[in-house]
Design a protein around this motif. Structure first.
Motif, short mmCIF file in Angstrom:
data_model
loop_
_atom_site.label_atom_id
_atom_site.label_comp_id
_atom_site.label_asym_id
_atom_site.label_seq_id
_atom_site.Cartn_x
_atom_site.Cartn_y
_atom_site.Cartn_z
N THR A 3 0.82 -1.22 0.00
CA THR A 3 0.00 0.00 0.00
C THR A 3 0.85 1.26 0.00
N VAL A 4 2.11 1.16 0.48
CA VAL A 4 2.96 2.34 0.59
C VAL A 4 3.28 2.93 -0.78
N PRO A 5 3.76 2.14 -1.77
CA PRO A 5 4.06 2.75 -3.08
C PRO A 5 2.83 3.36 -3.75
N ILE A 6 1.64 2.81 -3.48
CA ILE A 6 0.43 3.40 -4.06
C ILE A 6 0.18 4.78 -3.46
N GLY A 7 0.31 4.89 -2.13
CA GLY A 7 0.15 6.20 -1.50
C GLY A 7 1.22 7.18 -1.97
N SER A 22 -6.79 2.77 -1.69
CA SER A 22 -6.08 1.49 -1.67
C SER A 22 -6.44 0.68 -0.42
N SER A 23 -6.62 1.39 0.74
CA SER A 23 -7.00 0.67 1.95
C SER A 23 -8.39 0.05 1.82
N LEU A 24 -9.29 0.76 1.14
CA LEU A 24 -10.65 0.27 1.02
C LEU A 24 -10.80 -0.82 -0.03
N TYR A 25 -9.99 -0.75 -1.10
CA TYR A 25 -10.19 -1.68 -2.22
C TYR A 25 -8.96 -2.53 -2.53
N VAL A 66 4.70 10.74 6.79
CA VAL A 66 3.47 10.85 7.59
C VAL A 66 2.32 10.11 6.90
N MET A 67 2.18 10.38 5.61
CA MET A 67 1.12 9.73 4.85
C MET A 67 1.28 8.21 4.87
N SER A 68 2.52 7.74 4.70
CA SER A 68 2.77 6.30 4.71
C SER A 68 2.40 5.69 6.05
N GLY A 69 2.68 6.42 7.14
CA GLY A 69 2.33 5.93 8.46
C GLY A 69 0.83 5.76 8.63
N ILE A 70 0.04 6.73 8.12
CA ILE A 70 -1.42 6.63 8.23
C ILE A 70 -1.95 5.49 7.37
N VAL A 71 -1.44 5.37 6.13
CA VAL A 71 -1.90 4.32 5.22
C VAL A 71 -1.55 2.94 5.79
N VAL A 72 -0.34 2.80 6.30
CA VAL A 72 0.08 1.52 6.89
C VAL A 72 -0.78 1.21 8.11
N ASN A 73 -1.09 2.21 8.89
CA ASN A 73 -1.93 2.04 10.07
C ASN A 73 -3.29 1.46 9.66
N ASP A 74 -3.90 2.07 8.64
CA ASP A 74 -5.20 1.57 8.17
C ASP A 74 -5.10 0.15 7.65
N ALA A 75 -4.01 -0.12 6.91
CA ALA A 75 -3.84 -1.46 6.33
C ALA A 75 -3.65 -2.52 7.41
N ILE A 76 -2.86 -2.19 8.43
CA ILE A 76 -2.62 -3.16 9.51
C ILE A 76 -3.93 -3.48 10.23
N LEU A 77 -4.71 -2.44 10.53
CA LEU A 77 -5.98 -2.66 11.23
C LEU A 77 -6.93 -3.53 10.40
N LYS A 78 -6.94 -3.29 9.10
CA LYS A 78 -7.87 -4.03 8.25
C LYS A 78 -7.45 -5.49 8.10
#
Length: 991
Positions: free
Chosen positions: A866-870, A977-980, A895-907
């Protein structure tokens, strides 16, 4: 189970938090506040001051022996020297991690060991060690309404300087532009001739009357006394009244010479609005609070203005502005982040309880972070504040995720204690993994060599502290407060959660993506691949362009100018531009600062123009003026450097070719160097021979000197006295040391030579010009040298791969020269190698942390993809809005990568939990519905908090704008990317 027990003791938890807050408030008042962390730079400078000594003579007699001696210092990485007429600087670079304090002692010891081989009249070389806090926090210009005379110089140095240094936050005040005193002896040469007296007699007379005879101890009864005998001259009158005996007569010095206290011939000056002034550079104590210093200094400055109405005071080059901006940015991030988080949570939950918890969690997390700053010895500075700014967004995200998850369990019918415990425990492990993955990106930066690694230690530690303080608050305080706010009634627990059977727009859109997974997979991969092209178009710089309120004009007149002519030209330039700026300060020629590594040269000037805004046509106007009036001048125009520019900006050319003569230690002559320059220019490479100067060479005719019974030393001292350089001694006053020199009234070189007379040992008089030969020559303005000796550096503005090989071949076949190579290219290559290793370490740490979280060697790739997509979304946004790749935008990407990774880990974590009970598609849909709200809330909150920056103006907005574009663009794509993309990859990996 542990959290359940804690939730049943709310008073203990709340009192503990209050205690931490009280400690935090106490500690915050004592935390040091600085522009940058206190970091010793592994660089030591040795300054040599030898007025009126030619560059070549200084290199041969002083600099070369010193350089050879200092080559033996331990852990020396490189050594470079620059020698010019009257002064030289030797720079010693060491490996990072070197103990600079011990090295400083060793350098001084090496100089002491060789001091007996240096000229006796030479001042001891000054050794300086550098630190980022050595940069003055501001400059104070003191402008007299009358003349800048000796009385003003004494007043500034003995009164104003000392009063400023009495402020507890001030470490040292450096001064330049003051008039130095000199006691001029004007002999009556005719009278001295009749009395058969010469310069040597004057020197002996002064030395014999300027003695300290020590002291003796005497006893008077039961008491003892020290009696000190003095025979020192301390005033001008003491010098005039000196008695001496000559050929049976007792005379006084005033009988044969006039004595005048006068201004010593200056080698540089400081101008404020074209008027002579004195400048004080104020340096801060390392552990002091910068804003406290600024406040107390402003109070003191008001007192100065009231007490000394004949003086004007002006503060400039204030380095605290960026720190103030960073604090404003932190305040803005807290304000907007908290406000939008409260609004978003209210709209999602339709309740005031969750927003109230957010309003409590953020300041508590921040205060605990500052408390830990104290124990980790981290100061409040631009670097640590940037880490706090990053941590604020993640603090809000952690709070939102915990509160939302507890709310879900409450809606499922769980009792309030069970809902708080179960909802918190479910997300705390993925949140901990998310915090560790963010730290895995920052912590390896500490291992960067050079100043960057040392400075970014504060950022890595501060963001780590902020994240774990936030987790502590989210895990203990928030569930405790939420439990107190929830009602006690117990609802019936559902056998099967409702979200398992829900079908809505989101689940149907996910089904479409999963049905055509290969098409959408190619779309996501293509998005990452296409972004390569705009990335290539983005410019690279250290910091984004900032509106500067000052312009720097670095001028090299490319002529051997007297100080008066240099000042005249500066005033002419200022007069031509006076309607375009508010005020100006100018450093002309050599400066008198004690702690400056570069004191300037006699034919240079640095004009600083302070103005509210730099208009587009202003710089071309300056360039046109110089091209018309001073066509041979080298002019460099740039915005005034802030503290980051001074530390991170590199003035090194991409490639520097150091030319040396084969088999000899002599410098290549200008004609040989010009041949090499022509070779490069024929290939379209713009480079120039180092600046040359015209100088007079005076040779003493030794044969004639001996023939007429003269001594070589007598002729040399006579020449010195003709050019105001022959010092007879030093006058020790109560506050200063004033040189005593034989002065002359004449100014023209040939006039002095023609009128001068000299006496031989028999008292016979001869014209001085009969024993000397004068000719005009050209020489290099500066002499450069390194480990291998003196060399001529040629700066190459554009690096070409084959240029080094071609240069070696040309020099070997066509000249008697050899070359060594240095430059920014080699430093960049080393940085790229280091960053590649650090990136690999970061990715490995990220993978290991996720593998431990998911107990899988495959699932970490789902999150990491998910990181390269963000990043693709961030780069595309930066390119579309004409931004650049700089430190601020890179921090935004992290910062953005941290938030995206956070969402991905939770999901992914929720998918894994649900797969234990349900089939793959049901787990994907259930996790999507469970995590839809927190993903949307964290993304919307962050985007809304950053949106005002895009429309604001000012230094703070300009500094944060690249970060805002990177985060907003990355989050828009990263949220999608997190949603789909996560469900798509999860199904593909588990098919």
């Amino acid at each position: 189970m542990t959290l359940t027990l804690l939730l049943q003791r709310p008073i203990a938890i709340l009192t503990s938090v209050v205690g931490l807050l009280v400690l935090g408030f106490v500690v915050v008042r004592s935390l040091p506040i600085s522009s940058l962390p206190e970091t010793a730079i592994p660089k030591i400078s040795v300054q040599v001051n030898a007025p009126n000594v030619a560059a070549q003579a200084l290199e041969n007699t002083v600099v070369r022996p010193l350089r050879n001696q200092l080559l033996q210092v331990n852990q020396l990485k490189d050594i470079q020297s620059q020698t010019q007429d009257g002064s030289a600087t030797i720079e010693l670079d060491f490996e990072y991690g070197t103990n600079v304090d011990l090295t400083y002692i060793e350098v001084n010891e090496k100089i002491d060991q060789i001091s007996n081989l240096l000229p006796r009249e030479l001042e001891r070389p000054q050794v300086l060690k550098a630190s980022v806090t050595d940069i003055p926090v501001f400059y104070l210009s003191v402008v007299p309404k009358r003349e800048n005379n000796l009385e003003l110089a004494t007043f500034v140095r003995s009164v104003l300087k000392r009063r400023i240094e009495q402020l507890p936050q001030v470490a040292f005040v450096d001064v330049s532009g003051y008039a130095a005193a000199e006691l001029g002896i004007y002999p009556n040469w005719r009278l001295m001739q009749s009395l058969n007296l010469q310069e040597e007699n004057l020197k002996r007379i002064l030395q014999s009357n300027n003695l300290n005879l020590g002291s003796v101890l005497i006893q008077d009864g039961q008491y003892q006394y020290n009696i000190r005998f003095l025979s020192e001259v301390r005033t001008k009158e003491d010098v005039e009244n000196i008695y001496f005996r000559h050929e049976g007569q007792v005379l006084q010095l005033k009988d044969i010479a006039a004595v005048r206290l006068q201004k010593k011939a200056a080698r540089g000056s400081y101008l404020f609005n074209g008027r002579e002034a004195i400048v004080l550079a104020v340096r801060k104590q390392a552990d002091a609070q910068l804003f406290a210093l600024k406040k107390e200094f402003e109070t003191l400055l008001t007192a100065f203005e009231n007490d000394y109405p004949d003086l004007e005071f002006q503060v400039s080059n204030d380095q605290s502005e960026l720190l103030a901006v960073s604090i404003d940015n932190l305040r803005t991030s807290l304000l907007y982040g908290a406000c939008f988080a409260i609004v978003v949570m209210f709209l999602f939950f339709r309740s005031w309880k969750a927003p109230l918890l957010i309003a409590v969690a953020i300041p508590v997390s921040l205060m605990i972070t500052l408390l830990l700053f104290y124990f980790f010895e981290i100061s409040i500075n631009i670097i640590s504040l940037s880490g706090l700014i990053l941590g604020v967004g993640l603090m809000i995200d952690n709070a939102i995720i915990v509160i939302e998850n507890v709310q879900q369990y409450r809606q499922m019918g769980y009792e309030r204690t069970a809902a708080c415990a179960k909802g918190t425990n479910e997300v705390i492990r993925p949140l901990l993994s998310s915090a560790l993955t963010t730290c895995s990106v920052f912590l390896p930066l500490i291992f960067l060599s050079g100043l960057a690694g040392t400075l970014f230690y504060d950022q890595a530690v501060s963001i780590t502290i902020a994240l774990f303080a936030s987790l502590l608050v989210a895990y203990i305080l928030l569930p405790t407060l939420f439990r107190l706010l929830l009602k006690k009634e117990k609802t019936e627990q559902q056998a099967q959660p409702s979200y398992i059977t829900v079908s809505n727009f989101y689940t149907r859109s996910v089904d479409i993506v999963l049905r055509y997974r290969w098409i959408f997979l190619l779309v996501f991969i293509g998005l990452v691949g296409v972004i390569y092209f705009p990335f290539q178009q983005l410019s690279q710089e250290t910091f984004p362009p900032l509106t500067r309120k000052a312009l720097s004009l670095e001028i090299d007149w490319n002529e051997s100018l007297a100080l008066e002519e240099n000042e005249r030209r500066v005033r002419q330039v200022l007069k031509n531009l006076e309607s375009n700026f508010d005020f100006s300060t100018t450093f002309v020629g050599e400066q008198q600062f004690l702690l400056e590594n570069e004191s300037g040269k006699g034919n240079q000037a640095n004009i600083l123009l302070f103005l509210d805004q730099i208009e587009d046509e202003f710089i071309p106007k300056i360039q046109t003026y110089f091209a018309q009036q001073f066509p041979y001048t080298q002019l460099k125009i740039e915005p005034l450097k802030n503290i980051f520019d001074q530390i991170f900006s590199s003035q090194t050319a991409p490639l520097i070719i150091h030319l040396q003569k084969n088999n000899t230690a002599e410098l290549p002559n200008p004609s040989e160097v010009q041949t090499v320059v022509d070779f490069y220019q024929q290939q379209g490479i713009a480079t120039n021979i180092p600046l040359l100067k015209e100088q007079y060479e005076i040779a003493i005719l030794r044969e004639k000197v001996l023939l007429y019974n003269l001594s070589y030393e007598a002729v040399f001292q006579k020449l010195q006295s003709l050019f105001d350089t022959y010092e007879l001694g030093t006058l020790k006053t109560s506050s200063d040391y004033i040189p005593i020199a034989v002065a002359t009234q004449s100014t023209a070189l040939y006039e002095r030579m023609t009128n001068a007379q000299i006496y031989n040992t028999k008292g016979q008089e001869f014209p001085l010009q009969q024993f000397v030969e004068v000719k005009k020559t050209q020489a290099y303005q500066q002499i450069y040298a390194g480990k291998t000796g003196v060399n001529i550096p040629l700066a190459i503005p554009v690096f070409q791969e084959n240029l080094i090989k071609e240069s070696k071949n040309y020099l070997r076949e066509n000249t008697n020269l050899s070359a060594s190579f240095s430059g920014q290219v080699f430093e960049d290559q080393q940085n790229v190698r280091e960053l590649s290793v650090i990136l690999g370490i970061s990715l490995l740490l990220l993978y290991l942390i996720l593998a431990a979280q998911f107990e899988s060697l495959l699932q970490p790739f789902i999150v990491m993809l998910t990181v390269p997509i963000g990043l693709a979304g961030a780069v595309a946004t930066l390119w579309f809005f004409n931004q650049s790749i700089n430190l601020i935008s890179i921090i935004g990407m992290i910062v953005m990568s941290g938030i995206v990774v956070n969402d991905a880990i939770l999901k992914v974590d929720m998918m894994n939990r649900l797969r234990k009970k349900y089939d793959l598609i049901t787990a994907i849909h259930g996790a999507g519905i469970r995590r839809l709200k927190p993903i949307l809330m964290t993304s919307i909150t962050t985007i809304l908090a950053l949106m005002p920056i895009l429309f604001a103006s000012g230094l703070g907005a300009e500094l944060q704008r690249p970060l805002a574009y990177a985060v907003i663009g990355g989050l828009v794509v990263g949220t999608i990317s997190s949603l789909y993309f996560i469900p798509l990859i999860y199904k593909t990996f588990h098919k």
